[in-house]
Design a protein around this motif. Structure first.
Motif, PDB file in Angstrom:
ATOM      1  N   ALA A   1       0.949  -1.348  -0.003  1.00  0.00           N
ATOM      2  CA  ALA A   1      -0.085  -0.222  -0.149  1.00  0.00           C
ATOM      3  C   ALA A   1       0.820   1.342   0.075  1.00  0.00           C
ATOM      4  O   ALA A   1       0.551   2.184  -0.642  1.00  0.00           O
ATOM      5  CB  ALA A   1      -1.070  -0.046   1.137  1.00  0.00           C
ATOM      6  N   GLY A   2       1.942   1.106   0.650  1.00  0.00           N
ATOM      7  CA  GLY A   2       2.793   2.187   0.611  1.00  0.00           C
ATOM      8  C   GLY A   2       3.677   2.552  -0.909  1.00  0.00           C
ATOM      9  O   GLY A   2       4.239   3.806  -0.739  1.00  0.00           O
ATOM     10  N   GLU A   3       3.602   1.787  -1.712  1.00  0.00           N
ATOM     11  CA  GLU A   3       4.186   1.873  -2.865  1.00  0.00           C
ATOM     12  C   GLU A   3       3.331   2.252  -3.893  1.00  0.00           C
ATOM     13  O   GLU A   3       3.673   2.270  -5.187  1.00  0.00           O
ATOM     14  CB  GLU A   3       4.881   0.496  -3.185  1.00  0.00           C
ATOM     15  CG  GLU A   3       6.114   0.081  -2.488  1.00  0.00           C
ATOM     16  CD  GLU A   3       7.210   1.066  -2.642  1.00  0.00           C
ATOM     17  OE1 GLU A   3       7.328   1.458  -3.815  1.00  0.00           O
ATOM     18  OE2 GLU A   3       7.835   1.305  -1.765  1.00  0.00           O
ATOM     19  N   GLY A   4       2.119   2.646  -3.771  1.00  0.00           N
ATOM     20  CA  GLY A   4       1.158   3.070  -4.631  1.00  0.00           C
ATOM     21  C   GLY A   4       1.272   4.444  -5.420  1.00  0.00           C
ATOM     22  O   GLY A   4       0.238   5.290  -5.410  1.00  0.00           O
ATOM     23  N   LEU A   5       2.397   4.770  -5.701  1.00  0.00           N
ATOM     24  CA  LEU A   5       2.684   6.197  -6.402  1.00  0.00           C
ATOM     25  C   LEU A   5       3.293   5.749  -7.665  1.00  0.00           C
ATOM     26  O   LEU A   5       3.989   4.715  -8.070  1.00  0.00           O
ATOM     27  CB  LEU A   5       3.668   7.058  -5.494  1.00  0.00           C
ATOM     28  CG  LEU A   5       3.258   7.222  -4.129  1.00  0.00           C
ATOM     29  CD1 LEU A   5       4.502   8.002  -3.492  1.00  0.00           C
ATOM     30  CD2 LEU A   5       2.101   8.246  -3.962  1.00  0.00           C
ATOM     31  N   ARG A   6       3.201   6.622  -8.598  1.00  0.00           N
ATOM     32  CA  ARG A   6       3.576   6.799  -9.898  1.00  0.00           C
ATOM     33  C   ARG A   6       5.113   6.797  -9.744  1.00  0.00           C
ATOM     34  O   ARG A   6       5.673   7.807  -9.124  1.00  0.00           O
ATOM     35  CB  ARG A   6       3.022   7.778 -10.926  1.00  0.00           C
ATOM     36  CG  ARG A   6       1.368   7.667 -11.078  1.00  0.00           C
ATOM     37  CD  ARG A   6       0.908   8.782 -12.043  1.00  0.00           C
ATOM     38  NE  ARG A   6       1.680   8.376 -13.384  1.00  0.00           N
ATOM     39  CZ  ARG A   6       1.660   9.341 -14.289  1.00  0.00           C
ATOM     40  NH1 ARG A   6       1.373  10.645 -14.180  1.00  0.00           N
ATOM     41  NH2 ARG A   6       2.397   9.090 -15.449  1.00  0.00           N
ATOM     42  N   SER A   7       5.875   6.236 -10.428  1.00  0.00           N
ATOM     43  CA  SER A   7       7.416   6.178 -10.163  1.00  0.00           C
ATOM     44  C   SER A   7       7.957   7.253 -11.379  1.00  0.00           C
ATOM     45  O   SER A   7       7.386   7.492 -12.265  1.00  0.00           O
ATOM     46  CB  SER A   7       8.007   4.713 -10.507  1.00  0.00           C
ATOM     47  OG  SER A   7       7.768   4.301 -11.942  1.00  0.00           O
ATOM     48  N   LYS A   8       8.861   7.941 -10.965  1.00  0.00           N
ATOM     49  CA  LYS A   8       9.375   8.866 -11.793  1.00  0.00           C
ATOM     50  C   LYS A   8      11.068   8.588 -11.833  1.00  0.00           C
ATOM     51  O   LYS A   8      11.430   8.379 -10.964  1.00  0.00           O
ATOM     52  CB  LYS A   8       9.278  10.254 -11.150  1.00  0.00           C
ATOM     53  CG  LYS A   8       7.741  10.850 -11.382  1.00  0.00           C
ATOM     54  CD  LYS A   8       7.573  12.185 -10.847  1.00  0.00           C
ATOM     55  CE  LYS A   8       6.182  12.636 -11.048  1.00  0.00           C
ATOM     56  NZ  LYS A   8       5.835  14.192 -10.522  1.00  0.00           N
ATOM     57  N   ALA A   9      11.507   8.853 -12.936  1.00  0.00           N
ATOM     58  CA  ALA A   9      13.147   8.526 -13.177  1.00  0.00           C
ATOM     59  C   ALA A   9      13.722   9.465 -14.180  1.00  0.00           C
ATOM     60  O   ALA A   9      12.983   9.849 -15.098  1.00  0.00           O
ATOM     61  CB  ALA A   9      13.161   7.040 -13.594  1.00  0.00           C
ATOM     62  N   GLN A  10      14.957   9.536 -14.085  1.00  0.00           N
ATOM     63  CA  GLN A  10      15.835  10.353 -14.928  1.00  0.00           C
ATOM     64  C   GLN A  10      16.750   9.207 -15.484  1.00  0.00           C
ATOM     65  O   GLN A  10      17.096   8.350 -14.633  1.00  0.00           O
ATOM     66  CB  GLN A  10      16.606  11.501 -14.379  1.00  0.00           C
ATOM     67  CG  GLN A  10      15.692  12.403 -13.668  1.00  0.00           C
ATOM     68  CD  GLN A  10      15.035  13.529 -14.822  1.00  0.00           C
ATOM     69  OE1 GLN A  10      14.039  13.900 -14.904  1.00  0.00           O
ATOM     70  NE2 GLN A  10      16.009  13.640 -16.013  1.00  0.00           N
ATOM     71  N   LEU A  11      16.874   9.158 -16.684  1.00  0.00           N
ATOM     72  CA  LEU A  11      18.026   8.223 -17.222  1.00  0.00           C
ATOM     73  C   LEU A  11      19.314   8.225 -16.554  1.00  0.00           C
ATOM     74  O   LEU A  11      19.849   7.401 -16.323  1.00  0.00           O
ATOM     75  CB  LEU A  11      18.241   8.452 -18.710  1.00  0.00           C
ATOM     76  CG  LEU A  11      19.126   7.520 -19.456  1.00  0.00           C
ATOM     77  CD1 LEU A  11      18.597   6.257 -19.329  1.00  0.00           C
ATOM     78  CD2 LEU A  11      19.207   7.802 -20.997  1.00  0.00           C
ATOM     79  N   THR A  12      19.743   9.633 -16.056  1.00  0.00           N
ATOM     80  CA  THR A  12      21.218   9.643 -15.497  1.00  0.00           C
ATOM     81  C   THR A  12      21.077   8.799 -14.212  1.00  0.00           C
ATOM     82  O   THR A  12      21.914   8.013 -13.802  1.00  0.00           O
ATOM     83  CB  THR A  12      21.419  11.082 -15.069  1.00  0.00           C
ATOM     84  OG1 THR A  12      20.273  11.434 -14.459  1.00  0.00           O
ATOM     85  CG2 THR A  12      21.679  11.724 -16.408  1.00  0.00           C
ATOM     86  N   ASP A  13      20.056   8.763 -13.504  1.00  0.00           N
ATOM     87  CA  ASP A  13      19.777   7.910 -12.131  1.00  0.00           C
ATOM     88  C   ASP A  13      19.922   6.632 -12.536  1.00  0.00           C
ATOM     89  O   ASP A  13      20.653   5.791 -11.907  1.00  0.00           O
ATOM     90  CB  ASP A  13      18.724   8.260 -11.462  1.00  0.00           C
ATOM     91  CG  ASP A  13      18.576   9.469 -11.030  1.00  0.00           C
ATOM     92  OD1 ASP A  13      19.546  10.342 -10.620  1.00  0.00           O
ATOM     93  OD2 ASP A  13      17.141   9.934 -10.756  1.00  0.00           O
ATOM     94  N   MET A  14      19.439   6.034 -13.761  1.00  0.00           N
ATOM     95  CA  MET A  14      19.153   4.530 -13.863  1.00  0.00           C
ATOM     96  C   MET A  14      20.757   4.212 -14.540  1.00  0.00           C
ATOM     97  O   MET A  14      21.148   2.942 -14.313  1.00  0.00           O
ATOM     98  CB  MET A  14      18.308   4.549 -15.276  1.00  0.00           C
ATOM     99  CG  MET A  14      16.857   4.685 -14.666  1.00  0.00           C
ATOM    100  SD  MET A  14      16.245   3.378 -13.474  1.00  0.00           S
ATOM    101  CE  MET A  14      16.403   4.595 -12.089  1.00  0.00           C
ATOM    102  N   LEU A  15      21.110   5.054 -15.280  1.00  0.00           N
ATOM    103  CA  LEU A  15      22.704   4.674 -15.627  1.00  0.00           C
ATOM    104  C   LEU A  15      23.594   4.696 -14.595  1.00  0.00           C
ATOM    105  O   LEU A  15      24.517   3.627 -14.509  1.00  0.00           O
ATOM    106  CB  LEU A  15      23.127   5.760 -16.468  1.00  0.00           C
ATOM    107  CG  LEU A  15      22.531   5.970 -17.912  1.00  0.00           C
ATOM    108  CD1 LEU A  15      23.105   7.026 -18.750  1.00  0.00           C
ATOM    109  CD2 LEU A  15      22.561   4.514 -18.740  1.00  0.00           C
ATOM    110  N   ALA A  16      23.512   5.505 -13.411  1.00  0.00           N
ATOM    111  CA  ALA A  16      24.321   5.181 -12.365  1.00  0.00           C
ATOM    112  C   ALA A  16      24.111   3.881 -11.519  1.00  0.00           C
ATOM    113  O   ALA A  16      24.827   3.442 -11.338  1.00  0.00           O
ATOM    114  CB  ALA A  16      23.974   6.306 -11.193  1.00  0.00           C
TER     115      ALA A  16
END
Length: 525
Positions: free
Chosen positions: A500-515
């Motif tokens: 229930a605490g994860e019921g948010l839309r996820s937001k990401a930047q490619l730079t974070d994913m590359l790291a």
């Protein structure tokens, strides 16, 4: 790099959203970047079900919005669901005026099908399973007759140029070989309407060229991405060895077709109260489970349709015929296949991305409508609604240039010098996504996927198109790793419950994913 500057609005893509937006922008001059001849290679043209709209007198847009929110498993933006469904009927009527030949009843009403997770029959269709192709045909005819629209067929976009967080150009090249030197096209505004990411998977229902390139190039330019982990797998792609896999439309189950395994056992009744009409993620996982167990899942239309399937659903019948299947006499083998990306480039309710001067509509966008699991046939509807929203907002935001001449087409000559994606590398990427980032995921598999993507990108960084594919693949796998729960189309076998605490839309930047990917590649996570 060679540059061309124009007063035209640049639209990347040639599917339903791109065509509709171009028409709504008229007479503002527009140039469309289309990798194929119009009508070929766009996911919209392959859509079989239809357009969802509350057309029945007993139905209501509020019911449609409620079904959308429920199917999205807690991550749908309710305001967006209300916005899109409230005017759905108007778009059906507009398409009708534009020549879309929707199926009609004897008294002139619209023929409507019921699809999974809809509480009413509200999917308006064309010739049974020809909605996408026929709607596209009608819009293409209008586009061809509109002097303000120029279509650059055989051209693809490979990157965005930015300055100070604002998009200032789009790099394009010849799509036939992918080996031409890029040309920087600078326009008055930029609308991305270039499709999703299904072709990143080895088993997909998407056209071959739809491999996340548009999402990837926006991400590489710094655009915010939302809900990347939510990839919808269509339960009933035909398991006949074709790539892409032919689609056995959900409308077949709406007509009463059932799912059985090789022993003739109907298995969905034990899985969900709605059986074959359960939400797509539920049916996809059930079929995947049967497939993994070697039970050969199949769609049985024999009793409910018999010979009628050959006239009522011609696309399905044609795919069956070329694979030696008579659906009136034998069931159709099916498998879960990558079908639709709920995530994509984050947009606001005006269709604007986080980068100034950039608008997005269609499957490349993430508007908040679909959440973790798209309601059947809401995809074409969303493309129409946001195409018009984007067109209206561009008209309001971008002044008309006095030099905007619609009678002088752009003349773009490509020269050799680019690098096309390596076919073996593309196949390796697709197999990685299917085996490790597919219907059911876990931490070990997702980390291994990120390591493989890292190695592939490092070995083929000279191809912008392949870099775009790897960017989207990284975002899907990385966000799937970070969401430590199961929700909608995102199933983690190591975190099977919904938090229930994860019921948010996820937001990401490619730079974070590359790291994150770099740390995993070095075994530091």
């Amino acid at each position: 790099m060679k540059e061309i500057t124009t007063d035209r609005i640049v639209i990347v893509g040639a599917g339903l959203g791109a065509l509709y937006a171009a028409l709504k922008l008229a007479p503002r001059p527009v140039v469309m970047i289309s990798p194929e001849v119009l009508g070929e290679g766009a996911s919209s043209a392959w859509a079989q079900g239809g357009v969802a709209a509350a057309m029945d007198p007993l139905d209501d847009p509020k019911n449609h919005a409620a079904d959308t929110v429920k199917a999205g498993a807690g991550t749908v933006d309710a305001d967006v669901a209300d916005l899109v469904t409230r005017h759905a009927r108007d778009y059906i009527l507009d398409l009708t005026r534009m020549g879309a030949p929707f199926d009609r009843t004897a008294d002139g009403g619209y023929v409507m099908s019921r699809e999974a997770a809809h509480s009413f029959a509200r999917v308006v269709r064309v010739k049974g399973d020809q909605a996408g192709a026929e709607i596209m045909k009608a819009l293409i005819e209008q586009v061809r007759e509109t002097p303000s629209i120029q279509v650059l067929e055989g051209t693809m976009a490979t990157g965005l140029d930015t300055e100070g967080g604002k998009v200032t150009g789009i790099a394009i090249q010849d799509s036939a070989t992918g080996r031409s030197a890029p040309v920087m096209l600078r326009g008055a505004a930029y609308l991305l309407a270039g499709g999703g990411s299904g072709g990143l998977y080895a088993i997909t229902t998407n056209p071959p060229r739809i491999r996340g390139q548009v999402i990837g190039m926006a991400a590489r330019a710094g655009a915010e991405i939302t809900d990347a982990e939510f990839v919808q797998f269509h339960p009933t792609a035909m398991d006949v060895g074709e790539d892409p896999a032919p689609l056995a439309t959900e409308a077949l189950r709406g007509e009463g077709a059932i799912l059985i395994n090789k022993d003739g056992v109907r298995f969905m009744q034990a899985v969900h109260p709605d059986a074959e009409l359960a939400p797509r993620d539920v049916v996809a996982r059930a079929i995947f489970s049967q497939w993994q167990a070697g039970m050969r899942p199949m769609l049985d239309t024999r009793d409910v349709l018999g010979e009628r399937i050959k006239t009522q659903f011609p696309a399905v019948a044609e795919a069956c015929a070329r694979n030696g299947i008579d659906p009136a006499l034998e069931p159709i083998p099916v498998a879960a296949a990558a079908h639709y990306h709920m995530g994509g480039i984050a947009t606001d309710t005006d269709g604007r991305a986080s980068l100034e001067g950039l608008w997005v509509c269609g499957e490349a966008s993430s508007t908040g409508l679909h959440g973790a699991n798209r309601l059947a046939s809401n995809g074409l509807l969303e493309a129409l609604v946001y195409a018009r929203i984007c067109a209206d907002d561009i008209i309001a935001a971008v002044p008309v240039s006095k030099n905007a001449a619609i009678d002088t087409p752009l003349d773009i000559q490509f020269e050799q010098g680019g690098v096309a994606p390596d076919p073996d590398a593309v196949m390796s990427l697709r197999q990685t996504m299917t085996s490790l980032v597919g219907v059911v995921r876990d931490e070990a598999g997702l980390k291994e996927a990120l390591r493989k993507i890292d190695a592939l990108e490092a070995a083929h960084s000279d191809s912008p198109s392949f870099m775009n594919m790897c960017a989207t693949a990284t975002l899907i796998a990385g966000c799937a790793l970070l969401r430590r729960e199961s929700r909608g189309a995102h199933e983690r076998s190591d975190f099977p419950d919904t938090d229930a605490g994860e019921g948010l839309r996820s937001k990401a930047q490619l730079t974070d994913m590359l790291a994150l990917r770099a740390k995993i590649a070095k075994d530091t996570v």
